[in-house]
Every structure is written in structure tokens, then in C-alpha cells.
Design a protein around this motif. Structure first.
Motif, mmCIF file in Angstrom:
data_model
loop_
_atom_site.group_PDB
_atom_site.id
_atom_site.type_symbol
_atom_site.label_atom_id
_atom_site.label_comp_id
_atom_site.label_asym_id
_atom_site.label_seq_id
_atom_site.Cartn_x
_atom_site.Cartn_y
_atom_site.Cartn_z
ATOM 1 N N ALA A 37 1.219 -1.065 -0.056
ATOM 2 C CA ALA A 37 0.283 0.082 0.125
ATOM 3 C C ALA A 37 0.815 1.381 -0.067
ATOM 4 N N GLY A 38 2.034 1.153 -0.264
ATOM 5 C CA GLY A 38 2.640 2.402 0.745
ATOM 6 C C GLY A 38 3.610 2.642 1.224
ATOM 7 N N SER A 39 2.701 2.262 2.322
ATOM 8 C CA SER A 39 2.929 2.505 4.095
ATOM 9 C C SER A 39 4.221 2.296 4.112
ATOM 10 N N ILE A 40 5.457 2.936 4.935
ATOM 11 C CA ILE A 40 6.456 2.325 5.555
ATOM 12 C C ILE A 40 6.277 1.452 6.749
ATOM 13 N N VAL A 41 6.931 0.454 6.936
ATOM 14 C CA VAL A 41 6.971 -1.634 7.880
ATOM 15 C C VAL A 41 7.843 -0.686 8.462
ATOM 16 N N SER A 42 8.020 -0.381 9.805
ATOM 17 C CA SER A 42 8.749 0.106 10.574
ATOM 18 C C SER A 42 9.615 -1.762 11.718
ATOM 19 N N GLY A 43 10.233 -1.369 12.315
ATOM 20 C CA GLY A 43 11.269 -2.519 12.638
ATOM 21 C C GLY A 43 12.653 -3.066 13.047
ATOM 22 N N THR A 44 12.414 -3.461 13.272
ATOM 23 C CA THR A 44 14.692 -4.143 13.536
ATOM 24 C C THR A 44 14.871 -3.300 12.282
ATOM 25 N N PHE A 45 16.115 -3.084 12.516
ATOM 26 C CA PHE A 45 17.052 -3.465 11.271
ATOM 27 C C PHE A 45 17.281 -4.021 10.754
ATOM 28 N N LYS B 178 15.528 3.182 8.797
ATOM 29 C CA LYS B 178 16.479 2.402 9.612
ATOM 30 C C LYS B 178 17.714 2.443 8.068
ATOM 31 N N PHE B 179 17.354 1.757 6.736
ATOM 32 C CA PHE B 179 17.563 0.988 6.193
ATOM 33 C C PHE B 179 16.823 1.628 4.495
ATOM 34 N N GLU B 180 17.625 2.048 2.942
ATOM 35 C CA GLU B 180 16.958 2.239 1.834
ATOM 36 C C GLU B 180 18.237 1.232 0.616
ATOM 37 N N ILE B 181 17.289 0.763 -0.134
ATOM 38 C CA ILE B 181 19.151 0.401 -0.877
ATOM 39 C C ILE B 181 18.112 0.724 -2.629
ATOM 40 N N ASP B 182 19.456 1.276 -3.400
ATOM 41 C CA ASP B 182 18.903 1.300 -4.936
ATOM 42 C C ASP B 182 20.089 0.595 -5.582
ATOM 43 N N VAL B 183 20.063 -0.118 -7.196
ATOM 44 C CA VAL B 183 20.606 -1.410 -6.876
ATOM 45 C C VAL B 183 21.123 -0.949 -8.943
ATOM 46 N N VAL B 184 21.676 -1.870 -9.270
ATOM 47 C CA VAL B 184 21.724 -1.824 -10.845
ATOM 48 C C VAL B 184 22.473 -3.516 -11.263
ATOM 49 N N ALA B 185 20.931 -3.153 -12.529
ATOM 50 C CA ALA B 185 21.823 -4.971 -12.668
ATOM 51 C C ALA B 185 21.719 -5.183 -13.887
#
Length: 122
Positions: free
Chosen positions: A35-43, A111-118
Motif C-alpha cells: 500500500a506504500g506505507s512504511i513498515v517499521s521494524g528492527t534494522f 532505518k535502511f534503503e537500497i538502490d541497485v543496478v542490474a
């Protein structure tokens, strides 16, 4: 167009992925649900969800994490770098992708975000 979730339902400001020159560029993926909502949790939980979102996008293009050649990782708390480096090899195998890691750059809500190139398989 991909069905990947976007934070806060953001549909106008970026593409989740763009194909160019035999590469797939995947925009930053955080711990966001369908739904586009941030889901908080542990790292670790947020890292898992973020990478699952990357997997979903790559999968729509017939790719997986083994096709990733570059990773941009964003870690809010520098104290989480030990966990990040430990968990990284759960997802990426040698030869490891080129990588840039930046800390203290995210809003307090994630706490974390990632982008990639494949690389597209030929």
C-alpha cells in the motif's frame, strides 16, 4: 512500469525501475508494503523488506539479485553497519557487486534503503 510499492503512494516523482543500455536501474527501496506505507521494524527486518522489494522489481524483468552489479546502501544509524555488513552476504554472493554505503542520511522513519543496478541477461 512495475508494481513495486512506493512510499506514501508516491507515483509521480520517480520510476521504480528504468531500463537503459542493457542495465536496469532500480530506484531506492525502503521497508514499504504493497500500500506504500512504511513498515517499521528492527534494522534486519527493514533490510529484508527493502531487498524483497528490489527482488520483486528485478523479478518482473526476469532478473534476480545475482544480476546486480552495483549497490547503493543507505543506513540511518552508523551503529547498524556491523549488522548490515553481516547480512549483506545473505543476499549477495561473490563476485560481490560494486557498492557505496552512506550513513546518517535517512529520515528517522526508516532505518535502511537500497538502490541497485542490474545487468540484463543476454
Amino acid at each position: 512500469m512495475t508494481s513495486a510499492p512506493r512510499a506514501d503512494g508516491n507515483t509521480a516523482n520517480f520510476s521504480p525501475a528504468v531500463l537503459a543500455g542493457g542495465l536496469i536501474f532500480v530506484s531506492g527501496q525502503a521497508s514499504v508494503d504493497e500500500a506504500g506505507s512504511i513498515v517499521s521494524g528492527t534494522f534486519s527486518e527493514e533490510m529484508d523488506r527493502s531487498i524483497d522489494n528490489v527482488r520483486r522489481i528485478l523479478g518482473e524483468h526476469g532478473l534476480d539479485l545475482g544480476d546486480v552489479v552495483k549497490v547503493g546502501a543507505y543506513v540511518q544509524d552508523p551503529a547498524d553497519l556491523v549488522e548490515f555488513n553481516k547480512r549483506y552476504r545473505d543476499f549477495f554472493a561473490p563476485p560481490l557487486p560494486a557498492r557505496t554505503t552512506i550513513t546518517s542520511c535517512l529520515p528517522d522513519t526508516i532505518k535502511f534503503e537500497i538502490d541497485v543496478v542490474a545487468a540484463v541477461r543476454t
